[in-house]
Design a protein around this motif. Structure first.
Motif, PDB file in Angstrom:
ATOM      1  N   ILE A  30       0.857  -1.184   0.000  1.00 12.21           N
ATOM      2  CA  ILE A  30       0.000   0.000   0.000  1.00 12.21           C
ATOM      3  C   ILE A  30       0.895   1.237   0.000  1.00 12.21           C
ATOM      4  O   ILE A  30       1.600   1.512   0.975  1.00 12.21           O
ATOM      5  CB  ILE A  30      -0.946   0.021   1.211  1.00 12.21           C
ATOM      6  CG1 ILE A  30      -1.810  -1.250   1.219  1.00 12.21           C
ATOM      7  CG2 ILE A  30      -1.822   1.266   1.206  1.00 12.21           C
ATOM      8  CD1 ILE A  30      -2.714  -1.376   2.430  1.00 12.21           C
ATOM      9  N   HIS A  31       0.858   1.972  -1.099  1.00 13.75           N
ATOM     10  CA  HIS A  31       1.686   3.170  -1.245  1.00 13.75           C
ATOM     11  C   HIS A  31       0.954   4.336  -0.598  1.00 13.75           C
ATOM     12  O   HIS A  31      -0.019   4.859  -1.145  1.00 13.75           O
ATOM     13  CB  HIS A  31       1.926   3.451  -2.731  1.00 13.75           C
ATOM     14  CG  HIS A  31       2.849   4.599  -2.984  1.00 13.75           C
ATOM     15  ND1 HIS A  31       2.692   5.471  -4.034  1.00 13.75           N
ATOM     16  CD2 HIS A  31       3.959   5.020  -2.319  1.00 13.75           C
ATOM     17  CE1 HIS A  31       3.642   6.378  -4.018  1.00 13.75           C
ATOM     18  NE2 HIS A  31       4.421   6.125  -2.987  1.00 13.75           N
ATOM     19  N   ALA A  32       1.425   4.739   0.580  1.00 12.18           N
ATOM     20  CA  ALA A  32       0.704   5.775   1.325  1.00 12.18           C
ATOM     21  C   ALA A  32       1.554   6.299   2.466  1.00 12.18           C
ATOM     22  O   ALA A  32       2.477   5.625   2.944  1.00 12.18           O
ATOM     23  CB  ALA A  32      -0.616   5.227   1.882  1.00 12.18           C
ATOM     24  N   ASP A  33       1.223   7.495   2.904  1.00 10.58           N
ATOM     25  CA  ASP A  33       1.733   8.009   4.165  1.00 10.58           C
ATOM     26  C   ASP A  33       1.132   7.178   5.299  1.00 10.58           C
ATOM     27  O   ASP A  33      -0.079   6.923   5.326  1.00 10.58           O
ATOM     28  CB  ASP A  33       1.335   9.477   4.304  1.00 10.58           C
ATOM     29  CG  ASP A  33       1.772  10.071   5.614  1.00 10.58           C
ATOM     30  OD1 ASP A  33       0.971  10.016   6.572  1.00 10.58           O
ATOM     31  OD2 ASP A  33       2.897  10.578   5.704  1.00 10.58           O
ATOM     32  N   VAL A  34       1.952   6.758   6.233  1.00 14.29           N
ATOM     33  CA  VAL A  34       1.488   5.847   7.284  1.00 14.29           C
ATOM     34  C   VAL A  34       0.354   6.458   8.095  1.00 14.29           C
ATOM     35  O   VAL A  34      -0.652   5.794   8.396  1.00 14.29           O
ATOM     36  CB  VAL A  34       2.661   5.434   8.202  1.00 14.29           C
ATOM     37  CG1 VAL A  34       2.143   4.693   9.434  1.00 14.29           C
ATOM     38  CG2 VAL A  34       3.648   4.572   7.446  1.00 14.29           C
ATOM     39  N   ARG A  35       0.476   7.705   8.451  1.00 13.21           N
ATOM     40  CA  ARG A  35      -0.550   8.336   9.282  1.00 13.21           C
ATOM     41  C   ARG A  35      -1.889   8.393   8.555  1.00 13.21           C
ATOM     42  O   ARG A  35      -2.953   8.132   9.151  1.00 13.21           O
ATOM     43  CB  ARG A  35      -0.098   9.732   9.687  1.00 13.21           C
ATOM     44  CG  ARG A  35      -0.979  10.367  10.757  1.00 13.21           C
ATOM     45  CD  ARG A  35      -0.425  11.718  11.159  1.00 13.21           C
ATOM     46  NE  ARG A  35      -1.022  12.189  12.405  1.00 13.21           N
ATOM     47  CZ  ARG A  35      -0.713  13.347  12.971  1.00 13.21           C
ATOM     48  NH1 ARG A  35       0.204  14.138  12.405  1.00 13.21           N
ATOM     49  NH2 ARG A  35      -1.290  13.721  14.089  1.00 13.21           N
ATOM     50  N   LEU A  36      -1.851   8.716   7.268  1.00 13.41           N
ATOM     51  CA  LEU A  36      -3.099   8.780   6.506  1.00 13.41           C
ATOM     52  C   LEU A  36      -3.712   7.393   6.364  1.00 13.41           C
ATOM     53  O   LEU A  36      -4.939   7.233   6.401  1.00 13.41           O
ATOM     54  CB  LEU A  36      -2.837   9.409   5.138  1.00 13.41           C
ATOM     55  CG  LEU A  36      -2.353  10.862   5.169  1.00 13.41           C
ATOM     56  CD1 LEU A  36      -2.115  11.366   3.751  1.00 13.41           C
ATOM     57  CD2 LEU A  36      -3.358  11.757   5.899  1.00 13.41           C
ATOM     58  N   PHE A  37      -2.870   6.371   6.215  1.00 11.93           N
ATOM     59  CA  PHE A  37      -3.389   5.005   6.170  1.00 11.93           C
ATOM     60  C   PHE A  37      -4.060   4.638   7.486  1.00 11.93           C
ATOM     61  O   PHE A  37      -5.175   4.084   7.501  1.00 11.93           O
ATOM     62  CB  PHE A  37      -2.247   4.022   5.870  1.00 11.93           C
ATOM     63  CG  PHE A  37      -2.615   2.584   6.116  1.00 11.93           C
ATOM     64  CD1 PHE A  37      -3.351   1.865   5.187  1.00 11.93           C
ATOM     65  CD2 PHE A  37      -2.244   1.948   7.300  1.00 11.93           C
ATOM     66  CE1 PHE A  37      -3.709   0.546   5.427  1.00 11.93           C
ATOM     67  CE2 PHE A  37      -2.580   0.628   7.545  1.00 11.93           C
ATOM     68  CZ  PHE A  37      -3.324  -0.073   6.598  1.00 11.93           C
ATOM     69  N   LEU A  38      -3.411   4.929   8.590  1.00 12.90           N
ATOM     70  CA  LEU A  38      -3.975   4.562   9.887  1.00 12.90           C
ATOM     71  C   LEU A  38      -5.272   5.306  10.158  1.00 12.90           C
ATOM     72  O   LEU A  38      -6.202   4.754  10.781  1.00 12.90           O
ATOM     73  CB  LEU A  38      -2.956   4.835  10.995  1.00 12.90           C
ATOM     74  CG  LEU A  38      -1.720   3.937  11.000  1.00 12.90           C
ATOM     75  CD1 LEU A  38      -0.747   4.352  12.090  1.00 12.90           C
ATOM     76  CD2 LEU A  38      -2.105   2.464  11.166  1.00 12.90           C
ATOM     77  N   ARG A  39      -5.366   6.540   9.692  1.00 13.29           N
ATOM     78  CA  ARG A  39      -6.609   7.289   9.887  1.00 13.29           C
ATOM     79  C   ARG A  39      -7.742   6.728   9.042  1.00 13.29           C
ATOM     80  O   ARG A  39      -8.915   6.836   9.424  1.00 13.29           O
ATOM     81  CB  ARG A  39      -6.377   8.759   9.563  1.00 13.29           C
ATOM     82  CG  ARG A  39      -5.550   9.485  10.610  1.00 13.29           C
ATOM     83  CD  ARG A  39      -5.325  10.939  10.249  1.00 13.29           C
ATOM     84  NE  ARG A  39      -4.709  11.674  11.356  1.00 13.29           N
ATOM     85  CZ  ARG A  39      -4.373  12.956  11.311  1.00 13.29           C
ATOM     86  NH1 ARG A  39      -4.588  13.657  10.208  1.00 13.29           N
ATOM     87  NH2 ARG A  39      -3.817  13.540  12.356  1.00 13.29           N
ATOM     88  N   ALA A  40      -7.384   6.128   7.913  1.00 18.02           N
ATOM     89  CA  ALA A  40      -8.419   5.568   7.045  1.00 18.02           C
ATOM     90  C   ALA A  40      -8.808   4.150   7.447  1.00 18.02           C
ATOM     91  O   ALA A  40      -9.891   3.671   7.079  1.00 18.02           O
ATOM     92  CB  ALA A  40      -7.925   5.566   5.598  1.00 18.02           C
ATOM     93  N   LEU A  41      -7.954   3.470   8.202  1.00 18.46           N
ATOM     94  CA  LEU A  41      -8.173   2.064   8.550  1.00 18.46           C
ATOM     95  C   LEU A  41      -9.190   1.931   9.683  1.00 18.46           C
ATOM     96  O   LEU A  41      -9.086   2.612  10.700  1.00 18.46           O
ATOM     97  CB  LEU A  41      -6.843   1.445   8.976  1.00 18.46           C
ATOM     98  CG  LEU A  41      -6.859  -0.045   9.303  1.00 18.46           C
ATOM     99  CD1 LEU A  41      -7.078  -0.880   8.046  1.00 18.46           C
ATOM    100  CD2 LEU A  41      -5.550  -0.448   9.992  1.00 18.46           C
ATOM    101  N   GLU A  42     -10.138   1.048   9.499  1.00 19.36           N
ATOM    102  CA  GLU A  42     -11.119   0.754  10.549  1.00 19.36           C
ATOM    103  C   GLU A  42     -11.112  -0.741  10.818  1.00 19.36           C
ATOM    104  O   GLU A  42     -11.325  -1.548   9.910  1.00 19.36           O
ATOM    105  CB  GLU A  42     -12.519   1.215  10.135  1.00 19.36           C
ATOM    106  CG  GLU A  42     -12.644   2.724   9.961  1.00 19.36           C
ATOM    107  CD  GLU A  42     -14.063   3.146   9.609  1.00 19.36           C
ATOM    108  OE1 GLU A  42     -14.953   2.267   9.574  1.00 19.36           O
ATOM    109  OE2 GLU A  42     -14.271   4.346   9.348  1.00 19.36           O
TER     110      GLU A  42
END
Length: 543
Positions: free
Chosen positions: A323-335
């Protein structure tokens, strides 16, 4: 006062948010330094050698990132001259690239007429200076007219501040810097890095895998730390009841004493097995490179999810849901559904740490373990620490509790000489710092004692003097039974520091903690010298 190209550079940097510039003058860069003289609201921090200047800019950026993870990305300008001055920064910029540190390198160049190759006979001339930087930094920008300056700097700044952060390079010819400019004064230049958002379908797949995992584990790397995702990572680990291992570059992104913290013993086989046993391993901001994979011994037996801002690192070492992403943005999107705490994860972590402790107890390492404990007790909360590539630092990678006293090391690229100049840069940001070097690495930065004295920086430099390149001595002895070129002549470090007007003390293993604590309480620079031969813990594999 006639405005020149150098003024346009400084105006643009100020508009972009820079309040501190690291600079070392040179003949082709005179226009830049005259412009800095005219800008009283921009602080100039000097150095004695360009590679140390670049390390200091790196340390300044790391300190600000650590102190204010929710603030603007602290892109840090560094100004050097053409040719030899520029080339001396390469090894330091390699470290910034490997560790994702946003440094904006600005170099002068020979006059415009000489650009484009050939041999025109200019001082410091290279046929193609920018070619030396292309594979080291994120981007290279060459300016040929004054009107190109604001946009080139804005583009470079934006690149440096876009995840993954990293160094960039801008070259401006001597005549452009010195020539009068007709552009109006600049005050509204703004960089807007695009957020690296994850693809929603991939986030959903990651959520599905994690929700179905019976034994999830999280590996948090430098990308998680750089993104400022500590709060989000804690929330996810507690929701999943997942143990969290930090890589050496990720130390500090997860609380050291949290019940789910498996800490950062990446070179311990028990930790390697914990990661391998996960039915779903979530890797956040790590390329699973040599150190994080325990020198390629790691062999996952379950699914791997890898979230990484550097596209080239995705699945470069292990198959994964990339998953190509900023880690913080990924964690905020993850539920993910919240699991009830049943004690299994806590017991797993407790057992792991007990095994690590038992392994260390079985070796004769009391001196090294006590030294790390004494140093950590000596460093007050709010200070930051910078470590060179020395045996004490190799211990600190694994054993240093970073909460309250963050650790910064050169393990991204692994070059010597980082400790003191990196700490000087951090001190210039306003935080007290501890630098730790061996006597070999210390020789790379001795000239910067003058910088510490000149700027009155609050840096305590601990030099652990074992008479040579200690870690290389161990490696050669272990591999071949003898050493070559590791034993070093060195100065009297105490007398040398005092010759710069810097307080210095010769310490012992019994007093080093108190000596460092006292030095850190003193304003301005201090040096503590510890004669000691340390050794590494032995790697242990099961079976």
């Amino acid at each position: 006062m006639t405005r020149i190209g150098g003024d346009l550079v400084v105006e643009t940097l100020r508009a972009l948010g820079a309040d501190t510039v690291f600079g070392l003058p040179g003949q082709h860069a005179l226009g830049l330094f005259e412009a800095l003289r005219r800008a009283p609201d921009v602080r100039v921090v000097s150095s004695r050698v360009e590679n140390n200047l670049a390390f200091a800019a790196d340390g300044f950026a790391r300190a600000r990132l650590t102190a204010s993870p929710d603030g603007p990305v602290p892109v840090t300008p560094m100004i050097v001259s053409t040719g030899p001055g520029a080339l001396l920064t390469l090894a330091s910029l390699q470290e910034s690239r490997a560790a994702s540190v946003p440094v904006l390198g600005i170099s002068s160049q020979i006059p415009v007429a000489g650009l484009g190759g050939g041999r025109h006979g200019y001082l410091h001339e290279l046929p193609d200076q920018q070619a030396s930087f292309r594979d080291v930094v994120k981007s290279v920008h060459v300016v040929r007219t004054a009107s190109q300056i604001p946009t080139a700097l804005r583009e470079a700044w934006t690149t440096a501040a876009t995840a993954p952060y990293g160094p960039v390079w801008v070259e401006i010819p001597q005549d452009v810097l010195l020539a009068p400019v007709a552009l109006p004064p600049l005050s509204a230049v703004a960089a807007s890095p695009a957020p690296l958002e994850p693809l929603p379908e991939l986030v959903a797949e990651a959520a599905r895998l994690l929700a179905g995992a019976s034994n999830p584990v999280i590996l948090a790397g430098g990308g998680a730390l750089r993104s400022g995702s500590r709060a989000e990572l804690i929330a996810l680990a507690e929701a999943l009841r997942a143990p969290v291992v930090s890589t050496f570059g990720g130390k500090g992104v997860f609380p050291w004493d949290h019940e789910l913290s498996a800490r950062s013993w990446a070179e311990d086989w028990h930790t390697t097995e914990l990661l391998a046993d996960a039915d779903v391993l979530l890797v956040l901001g790590s390329g699973l490179g040599e150190l994080s994979s325990n020198y390629r011994e790691f062999a996952p037996r379950g699914r791997v999810i890898q979230v990484e801002a550097d596209l080239g690192k995705l699945e470069s070492n292990y198959p994964a849901l990339g998953i190509h992403a900023d880690v913080r943005l990924f964690l905020r999107a993850l539920e993910v559904p919240v699991r009830a705490a049943d004690g299994r994860a806590e017991a797993t972590v407790s057992t792991l740490l007990a095994r690590v402790e038992s392994r260390l107890d079985s070796q004769d390492l009391a001196v090294e373990r006590r030294l790390l404990a004494d140093l950590r007790a000596a460093v007050p909360d709010g200070a930051q620490t910078f470590w060179d590539m020395t045996i004490a630092a190799y211990w600190a990678w694994s054993a240093w509790p970073p909460d309250g006293a963050p650790i910064h090391t050169a393990q991204g690229a692994g070059g010597l000489g980082y400790g003191l100049p990196g700490a000087l840069g951090a001190a210039a940001s306003g935080v007290p710092t501890l630098a730790v070097s061996g006597d070999g690495g210390a020789m790379y930065g001795l000239a910067e004692l003058a910088t510490a004295r000149q700027h009155g920086l609050d840096v305590t430099w601990l030099v652990i003097d074992d008479g040579g390149y200690g870690i290389l001595r161990e490696y050669l002895t272990d591999a071949f039974g003898s050493t070559t070129a590791t034993e070093l002549a060195r100065p009297d470090f105490v007398a040398l520091a005092e010759s710069f007007g810097i307080s210095a003390v010769l310490s012992t293993l019994d007093t080093v903690g108190a000596d460092v604590a006292k030095a850190l309480r003193r304003r301005g620079p201090s040096v503590v010298v510890l004669p000691a031969v340390l050794k590494m813990f032995a790697p242990t594999h099961l079976g």
